[in-house]
Scaffold this motif. Structure first.
Motif, short mmCIF file in Angstrom:
data_model
loop_
_atom_site.label_atom_id
_atom_site.label_comp_id
_atom_site.label_asym_id
_atom_site.label_seq_id
_atom_site.Cartn_x
_atom_site.Cartn_y
_atom_site.Cartn_z
N VAL A 116 0.85 -1.19 0.00
CA VAL A 116 0.00 0.00 0.00
C VAL A 116 0.89 1.24 0.00
N TYR A 117 0.71 2.09 -0.99
CA TYR A 117 1.52 3.30 -1.14
C TYR A 117 1.06 4.36 -0.14
N LEU A 118 2.02 4.97 0.58
CA LEU A 118 1.72 6.07 1.50
C LEU A 118 1.91 7.38 0.74
N ALA A 119 0.81 8.07 0.47
CA ALA A 119 0.87 9.25 -0.39
C ALA A 119 1.52 10.44 0.30
N ARG A 120 1.54 10.49 1.63
CA ARG A 120 2.08 11.63 2.34
C ARG A 120 3.21 11.18 3.26
N PRO A 121 4.20 12.04 3.51
CA PRO A 121 5.35 11.65 4.34
C PRO A 121 5.08 11.75 5.84
N GLN A 122 3.99 12.43 6.26
CA GLN A 122 3.71 12.55 7.68
C GLN A 122 3.42 11.18 8.30
N GLY A 123 4.10 10.87 9.40
CA GLY A 123 3.91 9.59 10.07
C GLY A 123 4.54 8.42 9.36
N ALA A 124 5.30 8.69 8.28
CA ALA A 124 5.87 7.60 7.47
C ALA A 124 7.26 7.18 7.94
N LEU A 125 7.80 7.82 9.00
CA LEU A 125 9.07 7.38 9.56
C LEU A 125 8.78 6.19 10.47
N LEU A 126 8.48 5.06 9.86
CA LEU A 126 7.85 3.93 10.53
C LEU A 126 8.76 3.26 11.55
N GLU A 127 8.18 2.87 12.68
CA GLU A 127 8.87 2.03 13.64
C GLU A 127 8.86 0.59 13.14
N MET A 128 9.86 -0.18 13.56
CA MET A 128 9.95 -1.58 13.15
C MET A 128 9.05 -2.42 14.07
N LEU A 129 7.76 -2.39 13.80
CA LEU A 129 6.76 -3.08 14.61
C LEU A 129 6.24 -4.29 13.85
N ASP A 130 6.51 -5.49 14.38
CA ASP A 130 6.05 -6.74 13.78
C ASP A 130 6.42 -6.81 12.30
N VAL A 131 7.68 -6.52 12.00
CA VAL A 131 8.13 -6.47 10.62
C VAL A 131 8.88 -7.75 10.27
N GLU A 132 8.62 -8.26 9.07
CA GLU A 132 9.39 -9.40 8.58
C GLU A 132 10.66 -8.95 7.90
N ARG A 133 10.56 -7.92 7.06
CA ARG A 133 11.74 -7.38 6.39
C ARG A 133 11.39 -6.00 5.83
N VAL A 134 12.45 -5.28 5.48
CA VAL A 134 12.32 -4.01 4.77
C VAL A 134 13.18 -4.10 3.52
N GLU A 135 12.60 -3.73 2.37
CA GLU A 135 13.32 -3.76 1.10
C GLU A 135 13.54 -2.33 0.62
N ILE A 136 14.72 -2.08 0.09
CA ILE A 136 15.06 -0.77 -0.49
C ILE A 136 15.37 -0.99 -1.95
N LEU A 137 14.55 -0.44 -2.83
CA LEU A 137 14.71 -0.56 -4.28
C LEU A 137 15.32 0.74 -4.79
N ARG A 138 16.47 0.65 -5.43
CA ARG A 138 17.21 1.85 -5.83
C ARG A 138 17.03 2.11 -7.33
N GLY A 139 16.84 3.38 -7.66
CA GLY A 139 16.63 3.77 -9.04
C GLY A 139 15.16 3.88 -9.36
#
Length: 758
Positions: A129-152
């Motif tokens: 799900v795309y977060l359209a706004r940056p407010q509150g998007a500095l997410l805490e690592m809560l019940d996370v399996e992984r985080v992916e960073i796609l470059r470019g």
């Protein structure tokens, strides 16, 4: 950073010596205990969904980084900002004067202005799900399996506003058996973090999960006028999901998440004396602050509240043949209240507060195909979003500055109040597809594309007010207009990859992406008539060459080189204006414009090396050369005088991991990490004061795991040398105000963290 086209000298000077010295990189930072189990076997396979389908990281022909929840423990990653040192080319930090609004750049592309109507340049996703706004998007690592960073640019699959790349937050799937995990952390500045997660079956084919978190910490500083906390943390988050699995082929998942941030206003260092203060007090102005967090803010409003929530319904089907289907329906909404004492002093010289609100409804349909030689995904994406609010500006100026004949009168003889309000409606639709076809057993051709159509409608009313409660208009209007604009875009992608052998992949690709245009909510059409006009979308075209290689059972090396053409670059610049007509700037507004075009090129290196079961080396390195080809200011091309913001020429991280068996007692794992960031301009005005010189940070972690591995105790320390470094700031001298402030990263902190798995 460089404004010339000479790649080789910079590369030889900064990258090659580091490579020779054994500089490592790592998008998938592996925990020491993982290395202990891998020393005599092949490197661990990491599964990602960068191409909207699950596949091995080493088989994805593009630059991708991924960290699992297990790996983030040893790396000390607690929110998205902590990822900055663990992925090449990534810059992430809290936006100016906020604690949970994200500023993200990848490969020099992003956006630092979080005002509604202004789009980010890096897409952030929570479970697709795309977060359209940056407010509150500095997410805490809560019940996370992984985080992916796609470059470019990720235009073909991820669409609008992913021209720098994308960050994907993937929640932990609901387990088929009851699982309970608890985590508590106590640390410096009275840190008190608590997280709990439970996953359990409810009936034969109905499952549920719940995760909650409380993250609290005392302030790094205080308001010396009031004694109130500054830069503290009070953030609370939760996520609940229920999943119905009527058969092996169908799943229906309903998830809801909330974030409440009640942290105090971040502290900003006053970096120049404000001579205007003398007209209020009759005394010398306050000197430059001797502390990076303590403040002397006199603005009574110190609000910094953020409320965000979202609900998503995901329906998935896996067919008996080659086909699969997924539907993602999501609604999100948020409200952000913020106050900024720009002058950082006790007098009402430049005090601003406001409220923003947003909501979005999105629908995505995906069809997946997996055949003997052809794999791919295609679909339809729809977005209906609105964002708006009001910003209230309070400027207090002495008569000496606005009426030259009255210099002897002291006190705030003139108060200027202005309100900037409006709303932006966005309707977007896209058709997309991405296919990979095996030309031979070793060679594949990838083709992708996305057709985007977007329409924005803006309503803007900016006016002067007669009272401090902003209830009585003066009749002086600086902007009052409605605007509407539509854009279409086609973002293609083409790639060719070849498997040299079982463990080495080489690839070449070309991709495009676009970031939405829009309207400037802060427009001042009286002084700057063109500020009413819509600004154009940004576009990036990027060429990339890469290699992914497991050179041995203990050494993995990934590298990429890229060249990007960056057009119609959107910049937010504070501009001074004269509202009284006396020839002196007595106010300012944030102008938003397309500056021109530029080039960003670079090299990224990643590797992990596990020579024994007791030691491993990992890290990352990025070299960037970003320069403007065109930068129009006052009708003149001043490209040679400009620099890209948030784009350090060199960044690198080196992690040393150690594992110590303790016989019957268990295992002790340790990490010592150093990350370096080169000189950088955080703001578009290229302030010589806010400018941050290159700096390095030392972090460390020690993790004890008993034989049963049902609990772990970790001691972690960050910024061990207490390095002072600025993430961002404001410099308003060009607007006629003697105001410069800097926002700093965290000081030296430590925490003791206990994890329980029941």
């Amino acid at each position: 950073m460089s404004n010339n086209n000479n790649v080789v000298p910079g590369f030889r000077k900064k990258i090659l010596p580091l490579a020779v010295a054994g500089l490592s990189s790592m998008s998938w930072v592996a925990a020491p205990q993982v290395f202990a189990q891998q020393s005599a076997q092949a490197m661990e396979e990491v599964v990602v969904s960068a191409r909207r389908r699950e596949e091995s990281l080493q088989e994805v022909p593009q630059a991708v980084s991924a960290l699992s929840g297990e790996e983030m423990l040893i790396a000390g990653v607690s929110d998205l900002a902590d990822l900055q040192s663990q992925a090449p080319g990534l810059t992430v930090y809290p936006a100016r004067a906020t604690s949970s609004t994200v500023t993200a750049y990848i490969r020099g592309v992003g956006q630092s202005d979080p005002l509604w109507g202004v789009e980010p340049g890096v897409g952030i996703y929570v479970d697709d799900v795309y977060l359209a706004r940056p407010q509150g998007a500095l997410l805490e690592m809560l019940d996370v399996e992984r985080v992916e960073i796609l470059r470019g640019p990720q235009g073909s699959l991820y669409g609008r506003n992913t021209i720098g790349g994308a960050i994907k937050y993937v929640s932990r799937p609901i387990a088929e058996e009851t699982e309970i995990s608890l985590q508590a952390a106590l640390g410096s500045y009275n840190q008190r973090d608590f997280k709990a997660a439970v996953s359990t079956p409810l009936t034969e084919n109905l499952y549920a999960s719940l995760a909650v978190g409380s993250f609290e910490r005392d302030g790094f500083g205080e308001n010396r006028l009031t004694g109130a906390a500054v830069s503290d943390k009070q953030l609370y988050a939760g996520r609940a999901a229920i999943e119905w699995r009527p058969s092996e082929r169908w799943t229906v998942n309903l998830a809801h998440d909330v974030v409440y941030d009640r942290s105090a206003v971040p502290g900003a260092q006053r970096m120049v004396p404000n001579v205007i203060e003398s007209f209020f007090s009759g005394a010398a102005p306050l000197p430059v602050s001797d502390d990076r967090y303590d403040v002397d803010n006199g603005f009574a409003n110190q609000n910094n509240d953020t409320d965000n929530s979202g609900t998503a319904l995901t329906i998935s089907w896996e067919g008996e043949g080659n086909w699969g289907f997924k539907s993602i329906t999501a609604r999100r909404e948020g409200e952000f209240n913020q106050a900024i004492d720009f002058d950082g002093g006790p007098y009402p010289i430049a005090d601003v507060d406001g409220v923003q609100y947003d909501e979005q409804l999105s629908q995505e349909f995906q069809w997946q195909y997996s055949g003997e030689r052809l794999d791919g995904v295609f679909g339809l994406y729809l977005l209906d979003a609105s964002a708006g609010g009001v910003v209230r500006n309070r400027f207090g100026l002495p008569t000496a500055l606005v009426a030259p004949g009255l210099e002897s009168i002291l006190g705030p003889t003139l108060a200027i109040y202005g309100a900037s309000g409006g709303e932006v409606e966005t309707d977007a639709a896209a058709l997309f597809g991405d296919l990979s076809y095996s030309l031979t057993e070793a060679t594949s051709l990838s083709l992708g594309g996305r057709f985007n159509r977007e329409k924005k409608q803006a309503l803007v009313l900016n006016q002067s007010m007669a009272d401090e409660d902003f209830t009585i208009p003066t009749g002086q209007v600086t902007a009052d207009f409605e605007g509407s604009e539509s854009w279409t875009d086609f973002s293609p992608r083409i790639g060719l990859d070849h498997q040299l052998n079982d463990s080495t992949l080489v690839y070449a690709s070309y991709s495009e992406g676009f970031k939405s245009g829009g309207f400037n909510i802060r427009a001042n059409t009286v002084q700057v008539p063109d500020s009413q006009n819509p600004y154009k979308p940004e576009r990036v075209s990027s060429y990339e060459l890469g290699i992914k290689a497991d050179l041995s059972e203990t050494l993995r090396v990934n590298a990429a080189a890229f060249y990007s053409d960056y057009e119609d670059i959107q910049l937010s610049i504070f501009t001074g204006v004269d509202t009284t007509g006396d020839g002196n700037n007595d106010s300012f507004f944030g102008d938003f414009t397309n500056a021109g075009a530029g080039v960003i090129r670079g090299v990224e290196l990643e590797y992990q090396w596990a020579p024994s079961e007791f030691f491993a080396l990992s890290g990352n390195a990025t070299w960037l050369d970003a320069y403007y080809k065109e930068y129009i200011s006052g009708g003149v091309n001043v490209a040679d005088e400009q620099e890209f913001t948030n784009t350090p020429e060199l960044t690198y991280t080196v992690n040393g991991d150690f594992s110590f068996p303790l016989a019957e007692l268990g295992r002790l794992d340790a990490r010592l990490s150093y990350n370096y960031r080169d000189d950088v301009y955080p703001t578009t005005d290229l302030s010589d004061i806010v400018f941050q010189e290159g700096y390095g940070l030392w972090n460390a972690a020690l993790v004890f795991t008993p034989p049963a591995e049902s609990w772990r105790l970790a001691l972690e320390g960050r910024n061990l040398t207490d390095e002072e470094y600025r993430n961002t700031g404001y410099d308003l001298r060009g607007s006629g105000f003697p105001i410069v402030s800097g926002y700093y990263g965290d000081p030296r902190v430590w925490a003791l963290r206990l994890n329980l798995d029941l």
